[in-house]
Design an enzyme around this catalytic site. Structure first.
Site, PDB file in Angstrom:
ATOM      1  N   ASN A 209      48.968  10.749  20.266  1.00 22.69           N
ATOM      2  CA  ASN A 209      50.027   9.731  20.239  1.00 22.69           C
ATOM      3  C   ASN A 209      50.974  10.004  19.073  1.00 22.69           C
ATOM      4  O   ASN A 209      50.775  10.952  18.307  1.00 22.69           O
ATOM      5  CB  ASN A 209      49.418   8.322  20.168  1.00 22.69           C
ATOM      6  N   LYS A 288      41.216  28.130  28.793  1.00 19.57           N
ATOM      7  CA  LYS A 288      42.535  27.544  29.061  1.00 19.57           C
ATOM      8  C   LYS A 288      42.621  27.164  30.550  1.00 19.57           C
ATOM      9  O   LYS A 288      42.257  27.972  31.416  1.00 19.57           O
ATOM     10  CB  LYS A 288      43.617  28.572  28.722  1.00 19.57           C
ATOM     11  N   PHE A 322      44.744  -3.057  12.813  1.00 22.57           N
ATOM     12  CA  PHE A 322      46.167  -2.959  13.115  1.00 22.57           C
ATOM     13  C   PHE A 322      46.349  -3.173  14.606  1.00 22.57           C
ATOM     14  O   PHE A 322      45.470  -2.820  15.389  1.00 22.57           O
ATOM     15  CB  PHE A 322      46.724  -1.585  12.713  1.00 22.57           C
ATOM     16  N   LYS A 336      42.693  -9.512  19.619  1.00 21.40           N
ATOM     17  CA  LYS A 336      41.998  -8.381  18.988  1.00 21.40           C
ATOM     18  C   LYS A 336      41.249  -8.827  17.732  1.00 21.40           C
ATOM     19  O   LYS A 336      40.129  -8.394  17.467  1.00 21.40           O
ATOM     20  CB  LYS A 336      42.996  -7.268  18.626  1.00 21.40           C
ATOM     21  N   LYS A 340      37.293  -8.294  17.897  1.00 21.89           N
ATOM     22  CA  LYS A 340      36.712  -7.263  17.022  1.00 21.89           C
ATOM     23  C   LYS A 340      36.088  -7.858  15.759  1.00 21.89           C
ATOM     24  O   LYS A 340      35.634  -7.122  14.885  1.00 21.89           O
ATOM     25  CB  LYS A 340      37.769  -6.204  16.684  1.00 21.89           C
TER      26      LYS A 340
HETATM   27  N1  CTP Z   1      40.659   0.949  17.261  1.00 23.58           N
HETATM   28  C1  CTP Z   1      39.460   1.569  17.031  1.00 23.58           C
HETATM   29  N2  CTP Z   1      38.899   2.316  18.012  1.00 23.58           N
HETATM   30  C2  CTP Z   1      39.476   2.451  19.212  1.00 23.58           C
HETATM   31  C3  CTP Z   1      40.714   1.820  19.465  1.00 23.58           C
HETATM   32  C4  CTP Z   1      41.275   1.059  18.458  1.00 23.58           C
HETATM   33  O1  CTP Z   1      38.925   1.453  15.914  1.00 23.58           O
HETATM   34  N3  CTP Z   1      38.905   3.195  20.138  1.00 23.58           N
HETATM   35  C5  CTP Z   1      41.255   0.118  16.186  1.00 23.58           C
HETATM   36  C6  CTP Z   1      42.591   0.620  15.691  1.00 23.58           C
HETATM   37  O2  CTP Z   1      42.428   1.500  14.584  1.00 23.58           O
HETATM   38  C7  CTP Z   1      43.297  -0.649  15.292  1.00 23.58           C
HETATM   39  C8  CTP Z   1      42.721  -1.691  16.224  1.00 23.58           C
HETATM   40  O3  CTP Z   1      41.498  -1.155  16.707  1.00 23.58           O
HETATM   41  O4  CTP Z   1      43.007  -1.061  13.980  1.00 23.58           O
HETATM   42  C9  CTP Z   1      43.601  -2.031  17.392  1.00 23.58           C
HETATM   43  O5  CTP Z   1      43.975  -0.855  18.052  1.00 23.58           O
HETATM   44  P1  CTP Z   1      44.919  -0.888  19.338  1.00 23.58           P
HETATM   45  O6  CTP Z   1      45.050   0.488  19.870  1.00 23.58           O
HETATM   46  O7  CTP Z   1      46.154  -1.668  19.024  1.00 23.58           O
HETATM   47  O8  CTP Z   1      44.078  -1.802  20.293  1.00 23.58           O
HETATM   48  P2  CTP Z   1      43.005  -1.553  21.375  1.00 23.58           P
HETATM   49  O9  CTP Z   1      41.814  -2.340  20.981  1.00 23.58           O
HETATM   50  O10 CTP Z   1      42.801  -0.100  21.628  1.00 23.58           O
HETATM   51  O11 CTP Z   1      43.671  -2.262  22.626  1.00 23.58           O
HETATM   52  P3  CTP Z   1      44.864  -1.784  23.592  1.00 23.58           P
HETATM   53  O12 CTP Z   1      44.989  -0.291  23.414  1.00 23.58           O
HETATM   54  O13 CTP Z   1      44.397  -2.183  24.927  1.00 23.58           O
HETATM   55  O14 CTP Z   1      46.071  -2.530  23.135  1.00 23.58           O
END
Ligand code: CTP
Length: 397
Positions: A209, A288, A322, A336, A340
């Protein structure tokens, strides 16, 4: 870091590295500091005072008994006004004098007269640096409470290879910031995750990303300045390795999870600024992947949610997450935070100009466990890092 309101006395002694002090001065003024420059006579042989005067916006102090400067400012006044005194480059001669209490010029009298923290950035020939007389003098100054930014290794201007090259201006700047920062996170061990993760498809390709890692690195640097022990678990980023921070480089979400879980017990705070990939390819090809048909379907499977795992620990550190969103910021972030089991979440709408990935600024909303919400204005990621740490400090009690 914002150095607005801080007065830094930058002392420049004579050596070829004087040109790097010019860059240091620029970093200090850019951060908002008022910089008063003292140059020894030898330093003025390398770069003229005019350069330092123009860049600092203040007259350069060169002589102890300059009647006009003594009347207007004076070495005692310079010493009194300093929030920090930085000697860069610091020659063997100047370090020798200071270690032995000699005060026969503007530099040495100002250093002796100040109660502000003193930072030395030595630069000299490798053999001088190893000389027992120099080593003793440096040791003496350390014992007197002076901080030292060690010189770096490499090719020296004198043609020798070895240690003696003045530390890079950014490294000295970072040390100055540490001197000026409140030491309110001493005793805390803060783990920060930063950057993206990479989920490999084959030896050449990966899914990732746009995360640049800037927010996480700013947090790590700010926490270290404020006295915390910092562990930075970082996905692949194009940022300089921060000095004095334990850096754990990882690539995939699974590697990040392992790195975090192995270290979490020692931590009082975990801040998860990383943009972790939610899915990874079910299969990583050893070879590959060759193009064959018109379409290629890649099957993905869920990655572990690292932060949710931390939230389930029975003895868990303070947790900051975040949430980068593209809509319903409040709703998603609040969900979230609850799901979490976090203490705080930093939410931002990445579609807003000035917020999100790969920019130097952010516009964030902070949500807390007790329902409080704090709306923040556009600010640099450095400023936001300090603000987040202020709130973390508050939550730690
Ligand atoms: N995060 C994590 N592990 C993952 C995905 C996310 O620890 N596999 C943590 C990120 O570092 C961030 C928080 O969870 O602090 C929220 O991440 P985000 O990508 O915004 O949320 P998701 O829980 O993945 O939800 P979605 O992608 O559906 O918005």
């Amino acid at each position: 870091m914002n150095l607005q309101g801080k007065t830094i006395v930058l002392v420049v002694t004579g050596g070829i590295a004087v040109y790097k002090a010019v860059e240091l001065l620029r970093l200090l003024t850019k951060a908002g500091a008022t910089v008063q420059v003292i140059m020894t006579r030898a330093a003025t042989e390398f770069v003229t005072p005019l350069t330092f005067q123009t860049l600092s916006g203040n007259p350069v102090h060169t002589e102890l008994f300059n009647l006009i400067q003594e009347q207007e400012i004076g070495h005692i006044s310079l010493a009194d006004r300093a929030d920090a005194l930085v000697i860069a480059p610091a020659t063997a001669n100047c370090i020798g004098k200071l270690a032995n209490g000699i005060a026969d010029d503007l530099l040495t009298t100002t250093v002796m007269a100040t109660t502000a923290p003193v930072l030395l950035a030595p630069a000299m020939n490798v053999n001088m640096y190893q000389h027992p007389a120099y080593r003793q003098n440096e040791q003496k100054l350390r014992q007197m409470g002076c901080q030292v930014v060690d010189p770096e290794q490499g090719e020296l201007a004198c043609g020798w290879q070895g240690t003696g090259r003045l530390a890079r201006p950014e490294v000295i700047f970072e040390a100055v910031c540490r001197l000026c920062a409140p030491q309110d996170l001493v005793g805390q061990t803060i783990l920060v995750t930063a950057g993206p993760t990479r989920e490999e498809l084959d030896p050449i390709r990966f899914i990732s990303n746009h995360s640049s890692g800037r927010m996480g690195y700013a947090l790590a640097r700010a926490a270290q300045r404020r006295g915390a022990r910092v562990i930075l678990v970082s996905g692949p980023v194009a940022l300089d390795r921060p000095t004095g921070i334990e850096l754990v480089p990882v690539a995939s979400a699974c590697q990040m999870q392992q790195a975090v879980m192995e270290r979490v017990e020692a931590c009082t705070v975990v801040i998860k600024a990383a943009a972790v990939a939610d899915y990874r390819p079910v299969q990583r090809s050893d070879q590959k992947i060759k193009k064959e048909g018109e379409r290629l379907v890649v099957e993905l499977e869920r990655n572990p949610d690292i932060l949710a795992g931390l939230g389930r620990l029975t003895r868990r550190p303070l947790l900051v997450g975040f949430a980068a969103e593209t809509g319903d910021l409040q709703g998603h972030a609040a969900a979230k935070l609850a799901a979490k089991n976090l203490d705080m979440i930093v939410a931002n709408d990445v579609t807003q100009e000035g917020a999100g990935f790969n920019v130097a600024t952010n516009i964030a909303r902070l949500l807390f466990r007790d329902g409080r919400v704090e709306e923040l204005a556009l600010m640099s990621k450095e400023e936001l890092a300090d603000l987040i740490l202020d709130r973390v400090r508050g939550l730690l009690g």
